[in-house]
Design a protein around this motif. Structure first.
Motif, short mmCIF file in Angstrom:
data_model
loop_
_atom_site.label_atom_id
_atom_site.label_comp_id
_atom_site.label_asym_id
_atom_site.label_seq_id
_atom_site.Cartn_x
_atom_site.Cartn_y
_atom_site.Cartn_z
N THR A 134 58.10 17.00 27.42
CA THR A 134 57.36 18.14 27.99
C THR A 134 56.98 19.12 26.89
O THR A 134 55.86 19.66 26.87
CB THR A 134 58.21 18.84 29.06
N GLU A 135 57.89 19.37 25.97
CA GLU A 135 57.60 20.28 24.85
C GLU A 135 56.48 19.73 23.97
O GLU A 135 55.60 20.48 23.52
CB GLU A 135 58.87 20.51 24.03
N ASP A 190 64.24 23.81 36.17
CA ASP A 190 64.06 25.23 35.89
C ASP A 190 63.53 25.44 34.48
O ASP A 190 62.73 26.36 34.24
CB ASP A 190 65.38 25.99 36.07
N ARG A 191 63.96 24.61 33.54
CA ARG A 191 63.48 24.74 32.16
C ARG A 191 62.07 24.18 32.00
O ARG A 191 61.27 24.70 31.23
CB ARG A 191 64.45 24.01 31.22
N LYS A 219 59.70 23.82 34.47
CA LYS A 219 58.68 24.41 35.33
C LYS A 219 57.74 25.35 34.59
O LYS A 219 56.50 25.21 34.70
CB LYS A 219 59.34 25.13 36.50
N PRO A 220 58.24 26.34 33.82
CA PRO A 220 57.28 27.23 33.14
C PRO A 220 56.41 26.50 32.11
O PRO A 220 55.25 26.88 31.91
CB PRO A 220 58.19 28.28 32.46
N MET A 221 56.93 25.46 31.50
CA MET A 221 56.12 24.69 30.54
C MET A 221 55.02 23.93 31.27
O MET A 221 53.88 23.84 30.80
CB MET A 221 57.01 23.73 29.75
N GLU A 259 53.65 24.82 34.10
CA GLU A 259 52.68 25.82 34.54
C GLU A 259 51.75 26.22 33.40
O GLU A 259 50.53 26.37 33.61
CB GLU A 259 53.41 27.04 35.10
N GLN A 260 52.28 26.38 32.20
CA GLN A 260 51.45 26.71 31.04
C GLN A 260 50.49 25.58 30.72
O GLN A 260 49.31 25.81 30.42
CB GLN A 260 52.33 26.97 29.82
N ARG A 302 47.84 22.11 40.89
CA ARG A 302 48.94 23.03 40.63
C ARG A 302 50.08 22.31 39.92
O ARG A 302 50.24 21.10 40.05
CB ARG A 302 49.45 23.65 41.94
N ALA A 303 50.90 23.06 39.22
CA ALA A 303 52.02 22.47 38.48
C ALA A 303 52.96 21.72 39.42
O ALA A 303 53.53 20.68 39.05
CB ALA A 303 52.78 23.55 37.71
N THR A 304 53.12 22.23 40.64
CA THR A 304 53.99 21.55 41.59
C THR A 304 53.44 20.20 42.02
O THR A 304 54.19 19.35 42.53
CB THR A 304 54.21 22.43 42.84
#
Length: 236
Positions: free
Chosen positions: A81-82, A130-131, A133-135, A137-138, A154-156
């Motif tokens: 993901t990173e 949780d870690r 999800k924000p990535m 979304e970005q 959407r990210a979801t």
């Protein structure tokens, strides 16, 4: 007032006990990778060449074994993901992430089951999500800002997309290595906002024999009711 005595540090495992623990982990990784989380501790003990009592002394239940086993796998997902987020072309990052996640699922059915499970490794999965999800979304926001990803995505939605890919990985498993690769471009073509044409499919279609073999070996088919012809024979 007496100072409370600190709890004693856990004693390290004896060498033979630690070797047995590692044998259980290796066997569990191989069995789960092939069969998914339906495999039992008894099957893992047999694969490791150990008595089931030895397995239970190291891991009291499947949850404890899974939690220990897939820590490395969770770290791999975070790294992917990173890497996707670090791509300057956000669409390329999203394609990379979904494709590499499919490769991970195809190589390790146990990790796939854990990633999509609400039963095993629940706390660890929740922390990972949780870690991530924000990535996610970005990544989605950047791909849409660059005009490459459809605006209503959407990210979801990524979880649902992963489920679609996972079902294809499972369906083609054992019939053709990499058969799932035919269908990922089709799915991605539905997500891109604009294109000059459809993506060329490098993987050939499944023929009638392939489809029949896939249906016969598909776990969901095996877990379901008997085939219609068998039910008819039983009714005669």
């Amino acid at each position: 007032m007496d100072t409370p005595t600190p709890p004693a540090a856990p004693r390290p495992l004896r060498r033979d006990a630690e070797l047995n623990r590692q044998r259980v982990l290796v066997a569990a990784k191989e069995v789960f990778a092939e069969r998914g989380l339906e495999a039992t501790l008894d099957e893992i003990a047999k694969h490791a060449g150990l008595g089931v009592g030895t397995v239970y002394r190291r891991f009291p239940n499947k949850e404890a074994l899974i939690d220990a086993l897939f820590e490395e796998g969770f770290a791999q997902i975070l790294e992917l993901t990173e890497r996707a987020l670090a791509e300057a072309d956000a669409w390329a990052g999203l394609v990379f992430l979904l494709t590499r996640m499919a490769e991970v699922q195809a190589a390790d059915f146990g990790l796939r089951d854990v990633m999509l499970s609400e039963t095993y490794g629940r706390d660890r999965i929740a922390q990972m999500r949780d870690r991530i999800k924000p990535m996610m979304e970005q990544l989605v926001a950047r791909a849409q800002e660059q005009g490459l990803l459809r605006a209503d995505f959407r990210a979801t939605d990524i979880m649902a997309v992963q489920l679609m890919i996972s079902a294809t990985v499972e369906f083609t498993h054992g019939v053709r290595d990499g058969g799932w690769r035919r269908y990922v471009p089709m799915l991605l073509d539905g997500l891109i906002a604009r294109r000059d044409g459809v993506t060329e499919l490098a993987e050939p279609e499944l023929d009638d024999d392939d489809l029949h073999s896939a249906m016969q070996s598909w776990p969901r088919y095996r877990r379901g009711s008997a085939p219609v012809e068998s039910r008819r024979q039983q009714d005669l």
